[in-house]
Scaffold this active site. Structure first.
Site, PDB file in Angstrom:
ATOM      1  N   ASN A 184      -1.155   4.752  10.165  1.00 46.80           N
ATOM      2  CA  ASN A 184      -3.092   4.732   9.523  1.00 46.80           C
ATOM      3  C   ASN A 184      -3.656   5.559   8.355  1.00 46.80           C
ATOM      4  O   ASN A 184      -4.556   5.189   7.861  1.00 46.80           O
ATOM      5  CB  ASN A 184      -3.500   4.830  10.910  1.00 46.80           C
ATOM      6  CG  ASN A 184      -4.966   5.682  10.935  1.00 46.80           C
ATOM      7  OD1 ASN A 184      -5.916   4.740  10.940  1.00 46.80           O
ATOM      8  ND2 ASN A 184      -5.246   6.055  10.762  1.00 46.80           N
ATOM      9  N   TYR A 192      -7.007  -0.992  -3.333  1.00 43.14           N
ATOM     10  CA  TYR A 192      -6.535  -0.322  -1.597  1.00 43.14           C
ATOM     11  C   TYR A 192      -6.661  -1.950  -1.219  1.00 43.14           C
ATOM     12  O   TYR A 192      -5.605  -2.304  -0.161  1.00 43.14           O
ATOM     13  CB  TYR A 192      -8.094   0.006  -1.225  1.00 43.14           C
ATOM     14  CG  TYR A 192      -8.509  -0.112   0.837  1.00 43.14           C
ATOM     15  CD1 TYR A 192      -7.474   0.472   0.431  1.00 43.14           C
ATOM     16  CD2 TYR A 192      -8.411  -1.243   1.530  1.00 43.14           C
ATOM     17  CE1 TYR A 192      -7.459   0.371   2.618  1.00 43.14           C
ATOM     18  CE2 TYR A 192      -8.662  -1.724   2.299  1.00 43.14           C
ATOM     19  CZ  TYR A 192      -8.257  -1.057   3.076  1.00 43.14           C
ATOM     20  OH  TYR A 192      -8.283  -0.868   4.719  1.00 43.14           O
ATOM     21  N   LYS A 207      -2.382  -2.336   0.325  1.00 43.57           N
ATOM     22  CA  LYS A 207      -2.236  -2.846   2.163  1.00 43.57           C
ATOM     23  C   LYS A 207      -1.745  -4.379   2.187  1.00 43.57           C
ATOM     24  O   LYS A 207      -1.352  -5.172   2.857  1.00 43.57           O
ATOM     25  CB  LYS A 207      -4.141  -2.886   2.282  1.00 43.57           C
ATOM     26  CG  LYS A 207      -4.817  -1.934   2.614  1.00 43.57           C
ATOM     27  CD  LYS A 207      -3.734  -1.181   3.698  1.00 43.57           C
ATOM     28  CE  LYS A 207      -4.546  -0.078   4.360  1.00 43.57           C
ATOM     29  NZ  LYS A 207      -3.642   1.017   4.981  1.00 43.57           N
TER      30      LYS A 207
END
Length: 258
Positions: A93, A164, A168
């Protein structure tokens, strides 16, 4: 031979970045089901210790920079010593040095590879270290659960956060390829992808009108909360998801339907 399946209250769960925001919601969700939880932190010592103190028998806060394999190995050793058994379940996470602020983002004509690399170190190097450190214990138990946190920006890049989203997307690829390698050992690897959450430290810089626009575009008429996303993370660790691996489940109130 069928691999064993552990109930949630039999699992030792490590949540990276587990002291605040979405991580804290995930830690609490597992603790509410009786799991033992390792709350990993890097800078949020006070919050991590406070959360662990609320569950003195079932939680422990351990510092580690997930980008540093030596620190990660030491964290797993401390966790096994504390609970008397290795970690069975990991939730990747932690979000390293990033805030969702579209006005401050780097645009395509100026973004540097160093910015991309910084996000890859948190979203790929970190999870890689965590998964590999967990593997010996998982393989010994013939049971393991890996849950990676992704984003719905793959399908709906409403704000082009290049660094980002690229990192991901790579984590999604790793989710699917690792599922193939690790499945025979009884280890599942899945991803939960949220949209912008209301509200975490990372989304605190987001203007209110952006939240309102997202809510208006969802069938549920609301922005997803950290607690709602955490519920789905727990599902992937639960016996009810025992036949699921290599999947990416979007939790965003129906904003993205893919």
């Amino acid at each position: 031979m069928t691999n064993p399946v552990l109930a949630l209250n039999e699992q030792i769960v490590l949540v990276t970045g587990g002291a605040r925001g979405l991580g804290a919601a995930i830690s609490r969700a597992f603790l509410s089901q009786g799991a033992k939880v390792v709350i990993n932190y890097y800078q949020s010592k006070d919050l991590a210790q406070q959360l662990a103190g609320e569950y003195p028998d079932n939680a422990v806060a351990i510092k580690a920079d997930i980008r540093d394999r030596a620190q990660v190995d030491e964290m797993f050793a401390q966790a096994a010593q504390h609970f008397g058994t290795p970690v069975t379940t990991v939730v990747n996470n932690a979000l390293v040095d990033f805030a969702f602020n579209g006005d401050a983002r780097s645009h395509a004509d100026v973004i540097s590879y160093e910015e991309l690399a910084a996000q890859f170190s948190g979203s790929i190097q970190g999870p890689l270290n965590i998964i590999q450190a967990a593997l010996p214990g998982m393989k010994d138990a013939s049971f393991g659960r890996v849950i990676n946190i992704g984003t719905n920006l793959f399908q709906n890049p409403v704000v082009p956060y290049h660094d980002y989203t690229a990192s991901k997307a790579a984590l999604l690829s790793l989710t699917r390829t690792f599922a193939g390698d690790l499945g025979p050992a009884g280890i599942t690897v899945n991803m939960v992808s949220g949209g912008l959450l209301r509200t975490t430290d990372a989304s605190a810089a987001t203007p209110e009108e952006v939240f309102d626009a997202i809510a208006a575009g969802t069938p549920l008429g609301a922005v997803t909360t950290p607690e709602q996303l955490a519920d789905t993370v727990v599902f992937f660790a639960s016996p009810w998801a025992r036949g699921v691996t290599g999947q990416n489940l979007i939790v965003d109130g129906g904003l993205v339907r893919d």
